[in-house]
Design an enzyme around this catalytic site. Structure first.
Site, PDB file in Angstrom:
ATOM      1  N   CYS A   2       0.737  -1.202   0.075  1.00 20.60           N
ATOM      2  CA  CYS A   2      -0.084  -0.064  -0.203  1.00 20.60           C
ATOM      3  C   CYS A   2       0.717   1.182  -0.088  1.00 20.60           C
ATOM      4  O   CYS A   2       2.206   1.274   0.071  1.00 20.60           O
ATOM      5  CB  CYS A   2      -1.056  -0.133   1.265  1.00 20.60           C
ATOM      6  SG  CYS A   2      -1.757  -1.602   1.388  1.00 20.60           S
ATOM      7  N   ILE A  50      -4.123  -7.773  -1.124  1.00 14.78           N
ATOM      8  CA  ILE A  50      -3.427  -8.853  -0.961  1.00 14.78           C
ATOM      9  C   ILE A  50      -3.827  -9.808   0.156  1.00 14.78           C
ATOM     10  O   ILE A  50      -4.037 -11.121  -0.437  1.00 14.78           O
ATOM     11  CB  ILE A  50      -1.860  -8.546  -0.588  1.00 14.78           C
ATOM     12  CG1 ILE A  50      -1.471  -7.627  -1.728  1.00 14.78           C
ATOM     13  CG2 ILE A  50      -1.050 -10.023  -1.098  1.00 14.78           C
ATOM     14  CD1 ILE A  50      -1.306  -7.959  -3.276  1.00 14.78           C
ATOM     15  N   ASP A  98      -2.896  -8.710   8.722  1.00 19.00           N
ATOM     16  CA  ASP A  98      -1.960  -8.611   9.427  1.00 19.00           C
ATOM     17  C   ASP A  98      -1.834  -7.103  10.047  1.00 19.00           C
ATOM     18  O   ASP A  98      -0.980  -6.833  10.927  1.00 19.00           O
ATOM     19  CB  ASP A  98      -0.473  -8.689   8.440  1.00 19.00           C
ATOM     20  CG  ASP A  98      -0.685  -7.979   7.190  1.00 19.00           C
ATOM     21  OD1 ASP A  98      -1.625  -7.488   7.002  1.00 19.00           O
ATOM     22  OD2 ASP A  98       0.436  -8.182   6.523  1.00 19.00           O
ATOM     23  N   VAL A 281      12.677  -9.560 -19.033  1.00 20.46           N
ATOM     24  CA  VAL A 281      12.843  -8.495 -20.004  1.00 20.46           C
ATOM     25  C   VAL A 281      14.282  -8.586 -20.452  1.00 20.46           C
ATOM     26  O   VAL A 281      15.221  -9.202 -19.805  1.00 20.46           O
ATOM     27  CB  VAL A 281      12.395  -7.170 -19.509  1.00 20.46           C
ATOM     28  CG1 VAL A 281      11.183  -7.131 -19.185  1.00 20.46           C
ATOM     29  CG2 VAL A 281      13.394  -6.722 -18.214  1.00 20.46           C
ATOM     30  N   GLY A 356      15.010 -11.752  -6.484  1.00 19.48           N
ATOM     31  CA  GLY A 356      16.084 -12.230  -5.875  1.00 19.48           C
ATOM     32  C   GLY A 356      16.982 -11.195  -5.156  1.00 19.48           C
ATOM     33  O   GLY A 356      17.988 -11.281  -4.743  1.00 19.48           O
TER      34      GLY A 356
END
Length: 623
Positions: A2, A50, A98, A281, A356
């Site tokens: 958010c 989410i 949460d 990409v 990652g």
């Protein structure tokens, strides 16, 4: 994921102003919005749904008696276990979010709650009884938090651009940040490019009440090698800990995907996560700049769908103003644009992606980490190397000469992170203005001091974990994903993974490859072996493949008339004339075009600032 904004309320039209501030960060949360306004504060929230995607999860959220209210950006992956403890302690929950765990956790534990959390977060709680704001930023700085005190008003938010709508905000360029940026390629301190606007540093919390601001650190990294384990033992521990982290980071009520390059980090994430879709990409057809073919083969081998895009030069250059707008502060990392486009194609299919980031800093993955004691020259006495280095420093700069200059300095003198653009002397000659910017070593010294007894590899990792990762890697990860209303999660940046990595001996982070000469090193050694263990045999060779890391052909483009002229026009602009000496700028550009030197990254550093400056100081935050 958010966006949050807020300010202490000293104006009559607080709700209108708050709405305008929220509109500026709508991209961070297009699904819903919420406000809380009283005579003391105004809090705003934009939501990307989410977890608990029903309207129950809309913010702000209150505690039982309404005395505390929270706005929160991020995800807490262990919120369910904390909720059980809070329920047992008598707290009553109205939602399954949460966010509500944070507000009850604050009631029960105060700031001690922060070290109980597993996740990425940036939140602010208004305590009506104490008349105090309490805010915090996560351990690594995955989620941003900015703040400013102006004209008696304290304001905060996920993005600086929201402050532009507040009547108390005074927009002024921080020229010291500009000088620092010319060396680091990002702003490396808590000060930002906007004077009197600051970043809350990672692993810090603040309290603001009765006109007083206090800031404290609540967590830090402590490297302490455990030499009792074999390499096989470390590989098993990494495998188990990382799988657990990935599983935690997949918690969502929407589909999760994964980014994929040809490097071990994203490949390890994609293989372990077992998501349905991967995203890649590249540029053109040259494999130096395009990992799409490799990514498609990898995805096929693990049974996943790969979605890809080739970015054209026109798309890349045409997006630069938008990129710098979303970044809030200038960032000269060319890969930020590639990251924007991979986020863009991912957002068409999913709401959440795994990536990652953080593996290199945590496990010792950068090539520069193999530099200490990597050659026979390093075995020479320190005094002799320093003498040779001082002589070499007086010669014209070139690759062989630079080796002796670098080796003649201690790591604390030569290393400021993965990017070192302009030296203090070079940036002074480039700038037309005088600033009070500190020397690069003044910025890095406090971090080196904390690990003064460690080896050079550990010193460099510690510095990168605090400066480079937060200032460059995570900045672009948050801003580029949020520009596309996409939540990006980083399972390597988990406190459990960090605790494990802190204990891995340096020889298992960066090791000497057996059977080769002594200059051949393997970075991220233990982690690569774990990735090899957990990756299908058909693709396991990626564990030893050199990472490209969103390579961008700006070196090539800047030699082409079309793009050379775009940059030259910027270098000859009124804004450039205001801050820079034109002659050395044009020389950098011409020497590069003529093949006399590879100045591409230095050119890009200045050019990126000028693009950003035009957006925020000439177009008033419009691109």
């Amino acid at each position: 994921m958010c966006g949050i904004v807020g300010f202490t309320n000293t104006i009559d039209n607080a709700e209108t102003v708050l709405g305008e501030m929220m509109d500026r960060i709508r991209h961070r949360g297009p699904d819903a919005e919420g406000k809380y306004v009283d005579n003391s504060v105004a809090l705003g929230h934009r939501r990307l749904s989410i977890i608990d995607v029903s309207s129950q999860g809309d913010q702000p959220i209150f505690n039982e008696d309404g005395s505390c209210v929270i706005v929160f950006n991020g995800e807490i992956y262990n919120y369910q276990s904390i909720r059980q403890k809070l329920t047992a302690a008598g707290h009553v929950f109205r939602t399954n979010t949460d966010t509500e765990v944070l507000i009850h956790g604050y009631e029960e534990y105060g700031e001690k709650m922060l070290n109980m959390l597993r996740g990425m977060f940036s939140f602010v709680i208004w305590d009506k009884n104490k008349k105090e704001l309490f805010g915090a930023r996560d351990f690594f700085g995955i989620k941003p938090m900015y703040y400013a005190e102006m004209d008696g008003t304290f304001m905060f938010g996920s993005e600086i651009k929201s402050f532009l709508s507040h009547p108390a905000f005074e927009k002024e360029l921080n020229t010291s940040a500009l000088e620092n940026y010319l060396t680091f390629q990002y702003s490396p301190t808590s000060a930002t490019f906007f004077k009197h606007v600051y970043k809350l540093q990672p692993a810090h919390y603040f309290r603001y009440g009765h006109g007083k601001l206090t800031i404290k650190r609540y967590w830090d990294i402590h490297f302490n090698s455990d030499n009792s384990q074999t390499i096989d033992g470390w590989v098993s521990k990494i495998s188990k800990t990382f799988k657990d982290s990935v599983e935690a980071h997949k918690i969502a009520d929407v589909e999760v995907g994964s980014f994929l390059s040809s490097g071990v980090d994203s490949s390890y994430v994609a293989a372990v996560a077992d998501v349905d879709k991967t995203f890649t990409v590249g540029f053109g057809s040259d494999e130096k700049y395009n990992e799409i073919g490799w990514a498609k083969k990898f995805s096929y081998a693990i049974g996943k769908e790969n979605n890809s895009k080739v970015i054209t030069p026109e798309e890349y250059w045409g997006s630069l103003s938008k990129i710098q707008y979303h970044m809030d502060e200038p960032l000269a990392d060319p890969s930020a644009v590639a990251l924007y486009f991979v986020c863009n194609i991912a957002a068409e299919k999913v709401k959440v992606v795994l990536s990652g980031e953080g593996a290199d800093e945590i496990f010792g993955g950068y090539n520069v980490y193999s530099d200490p004691d990597g050659t026979l020259y390093d075995k020479l006495p320190r005094g002799l190397k320093r003498g040779i280095g001082s002589i070499a420093a007086k010669l014209p700069a070139k690759r062989g000469v630079n080796f002796f200059v670098r080796k003649g300095k201690d790591v604390e003198e030569r290393f400021i992170g993965n990017a070192y653009m302009f030296t203090p002397e070079q940036r002074k000659s480039l700038l037309k203005i005088e600033t009070d910017a500190p020397k690069p070593t003044d910025i890095t010294r406090p971090y080196f001091e904390k690990v003064k007894d460690a080896d050079d590899v550990t010193k460099m990792q510690y510095l990168d974990l605090h400066l480079w990762m937060a200032g460059d890697i995570l900045l672009k990860a948050d801003k580029m994903s949020m520009a596309n209303s996409l939540e990006l999660r980083v399972p390597f940046l988990d406190t459990s993974v960090m605790r494990l990595a802190e204990s891995i001996p340096t020889r298992y982070r960066v090791t000497h490859e057996k059977g080769t000469d002594e200059t051949k090193y393997i970075t991220k050694y233990a982690m690569r072996l774990a990735a090899q263990k957990d990756t299908p045999k058909e693709t396991a060779k990626t564990a030893s493949k050199k990472k490209l890391g969103f390579p961008v052909p700006i070196r090539v483009w800047l030699k082409e008339d079309k793009y050379y002229n775009i940059v030259r026009e910027a270098f000859e602009s009124e804004a450039s004339e205001k801050y820079f000496n034109r002659e050395p700028l044009i020389k950098l550009l011409d020497d590069h075009k003529e093949g006399k030197a590879d100045n591409s990254r230095k050119i890009w550093t200045v050019f990126s600032f000028l693009v950003w400056y035009k957006v925020y100081f000439e177009n008033n935050g419009a691109y």
